[in-house]
Design an enzyme around this catalytic site. Structure first.
Site, PDB file in Angstrom:
ATOM      1  N   ASP A  62     -15.836  18.917  49.399  1.00 55.24           N
ATOM      2  CA  ASP A  62     -15.556  18.322  50.719  1.00 55.24           C
ATOM      3  C   ASP A  62     -15.324  19.426  51.749  1.00 55.24           C
ATOM      4  OD1 ASP A  62     -13.041  19.161  49.913  1.00 55.24           O
ATOM      5  OD2 ASP A  62     -12.023  17.288  50.457  1.00 55.24           O
ATOM      6  N   SER A  63     -15.330  20.693  51.302  1.00 49.70           N
ATOM      7  CA  SER A  63     -15.330  21.823  52.236  1.00 49.70           C
ATOM      8  C   SER A  63     -16.532  21.719  53.176  1.00 49.70           C
ATOM      9  CB  SER A  63     -15.388  23.151  51.467  1.00 49.70           C
ATOM     10  OG  SER A  63     -16.417  23.140  50.512  1.00 49.70           O
ATOM     11  N   ASP A 101     -17.161  15.995  45.010  1.00 54.46           N
ATOM     12  CA  ASP A 101     -15.745  16.107  45.389  1.00 54.46           C
ATOM     13  C   ASP A 101     -15.318  14.804  46.080  1.00 54.46           C
ATOM     14  OD1 ASP A 101     -13.417  17.521  45.525  1.00 54.46           O
ATOM     15  OD2 ASP A 101     -14.065  18.863  47.136  1.00 54.46           O
ATOM     16  N   LYS A 131     -14.615  15.444  41.173  1.00 55.36           N
ATOM     17  CA  LYS A 131     -13.382  16.246  41.259  1.00 55.36           C
ATOM     18  C   LYS A 131     -12.425  15.542  42.193  1.00 55.36           C
ATOM     19  CE  LYS A 131     -12.969  20.251  43.785  1.00 55.36           C
ATOM     20  NZ  LYS A 131     -11.831  19.906  44.660  1.00 55.36           N
ATOM     21  N   GLU A 133      -8.152  15.940  43.877  1.00 54.49           N
ATOM     22  CA  GLU A 133      -7.006  16.841  44.055  1.00 54.49           C
ATOM     23  C   GLU A 133      -5.709  16.151  43.642  1.00 54.49           C
ATOM     24  OE1 GLU A 133      -6.903  18.237  48.119  1.00 54.49           O
ATOM     25  OE2 GLU A 133      -8.957  18.998  48.029  1.00 54.49           O
ATOM     26  N   GLU A 200      -6.430  26.681  42.833  1.00 59.14           N
ATOM     27  CA  GLU A 200      -6.736  27.330  44.117  1.00 59.14           C
ATOM     28  C   GLU A 200      -5.499  28.011  44.694  1.00 59.14           C
ATOM     29  OE1 GLU A 200      -8.932  24.970  46.938  1.00 59.14           O
ATOM     30  OE2 GLU A 200      -8.629  26.419  48.550  1.00 59.14           O
TER      31      GLU A 200
HETATM   32  O1  KIV Z   1     -14.204  21.558  48.600  1.00 58.11           O
HETATM   33  C1  KIV Z   1     -14.382  22.618  47.972  1.00 58.11           C
HETATM   34  O2  KIV Z   1     -15.287  23.395  48.236  1.00 58.11           O
HETATM   35  C2  KIV Z   1     -13.447  22.913  46.888  1.00 58.11           C
HETATM   36  C3  KIV Z   1     -13.520  24.282  46.286  1.00 58.11           C
HETATM   37  C4  KIV Z   1     -12.771  25.214  47.133  1.00 58.11           C
HETATM   38  C5  KIV Z   1     -13.032  24.302  44.899  1.00 58.11           C
HETATM   39  O3  KIV Z   1     -12.658  22.103  46.535  1.00 58.11           O
END
Ligand code: KIV
Length: 297
Positions: A62-63, A101, A131, A133, A200
């Site tokens: 989600d970055s 994500d 993934k 969090e 992280e």
């Molecule tokens: O969103 C992302 O790119 C991430 C990585 C930093 C692991 O969660």
């Protein structure tokens, strides 16, 4: 352009002989002490290049909200945006394990919500796993998703979706009590069935301790060399995202500057009529041209 499309698409699929990476192959890598390589990707050409370079895991992070869509942080990212980019990545990468994500509020409200949205990553996004969090507060969601046969990667430490609660993008687990809580969370996520865990921005010796205590592989970002693998945000690694660069990033290229140089050169070529040159232009036979002139002049 027609030529470019017809040559590049089929070749990519046929020249990549790697076997498909699975959650089991990652566990085996940890057991053999072989570091796991993970990168983010948000589009087809980047995914293809990473896959061909032998990257084990591609995360559609989600970055993308920050490095591709220009948001202030990752909170505005929607499921629709994640799925759009996931589909592009899945068309480009055939061997890497693909992880989608889960964006903010796609798994926090209820375990049913979490399961439904995780399912969309596999059904509509072409991902192999998801993934999310968080630690103990996410165990119900993790169990619901895994109960449906969807592999889940956890993410502890600096969890960017909690940026406001954490008081900014800052390292985590630096006191004995915070470190103990993080270790407990890691063990809970492993018990809940996560196949891997991102750590992280946590102290290197804490990440090493967690990695030793877990049977599942840890993937570090700003967490030292003691993790079982490493991940970076690709736009940071390539020097494509100019707004800020976290301390833990190693830049392997400076594509932002290179893009600016290329765009400025194009502008100058267009303005001075250096582009297009003869070799960039389409011609017609003299006889056809003469015949046209007879008709129109
Ligand atoms: O969103 C992302 O790119 C991430 C990585 C930093 C692991 O969660």
């Amino acid at each position: 352009m027609e030529g470019t499309l017809s040559t590049s698409a089929p070749v990519s699929a046929s020249v990549n002989p790697r076997k498909k990476i699975t959650t089991i192959s990652l566990r085996q890598k940890k057991e053999r002490g072989e570091p796991i390589v993970m990168l983010t990707a948000y589009d087809y050409p980047t995914a293809m290049a990473e896959d061909q370079a032998g990257v084990d895991v591609i995360l559609v992070g989600d970055s993308l909200g920050m490095v591709v869509l220009g948001y202030e942080n990752t909170l505005p990212v929607t499921m629709e945006e994640m799925l759009h980019h996931s589909r592009a990545v899945s068309r480009g990468a055939k061997s890497a394990l693909l992880v989608g994500d889960m964006p903010f509020m796609s798994y926090q409200v209820s375990a049913e919500d979490a399961l439904r949205n995780a399912g969309r990553f596999l059904q509509q996004g072409g991902m192999d796993a998801v993934k999310l969090e968080g630690g103990r507060e996410r165990v119900d969601a993790v169990q619901a998703i895994i109960g449906a046969g969807i592999p889940v990667m956890g993410h502890l430490g600096l969890t960017p979706q909690s940026v406001h609660q954490l008081g900014g993008f800052r390292p985590q687990g630096r006191t004995a009590s915070a470190a103990k809580r993080l270790l407990e969370d890691a063990l809970l996520l492993e018990q809940a069935g996560c196949f891997s865990l991102v750590l992280e921005s946590v102290p290197a010796r804490l990440a090493e301790l967690v990695s030793r205590r877990l049977a599942i592989p840890t993937i570090g970002i700003g967490a030292g060399v003691g993790c079982d693998g490493q991940v970076l945000v690709t736009h940071d690694l390539l020097g494509l995202f100019d707004r800020f660069t976290p301390k833990f990033v190693k830049k392997y290229a400076n594509f932002h500057a290179e893009m600016q140089r290329a765009f400025a050169e194009f502008k100058s070529d267009v303005e001075s009529k250096q582009f297009p040159a003869v070799e960039h232009s389409v011609e017609m036979a003299d006889a056809e041209w003469v015949s046209l002139l007879k008709e129109v002049e």
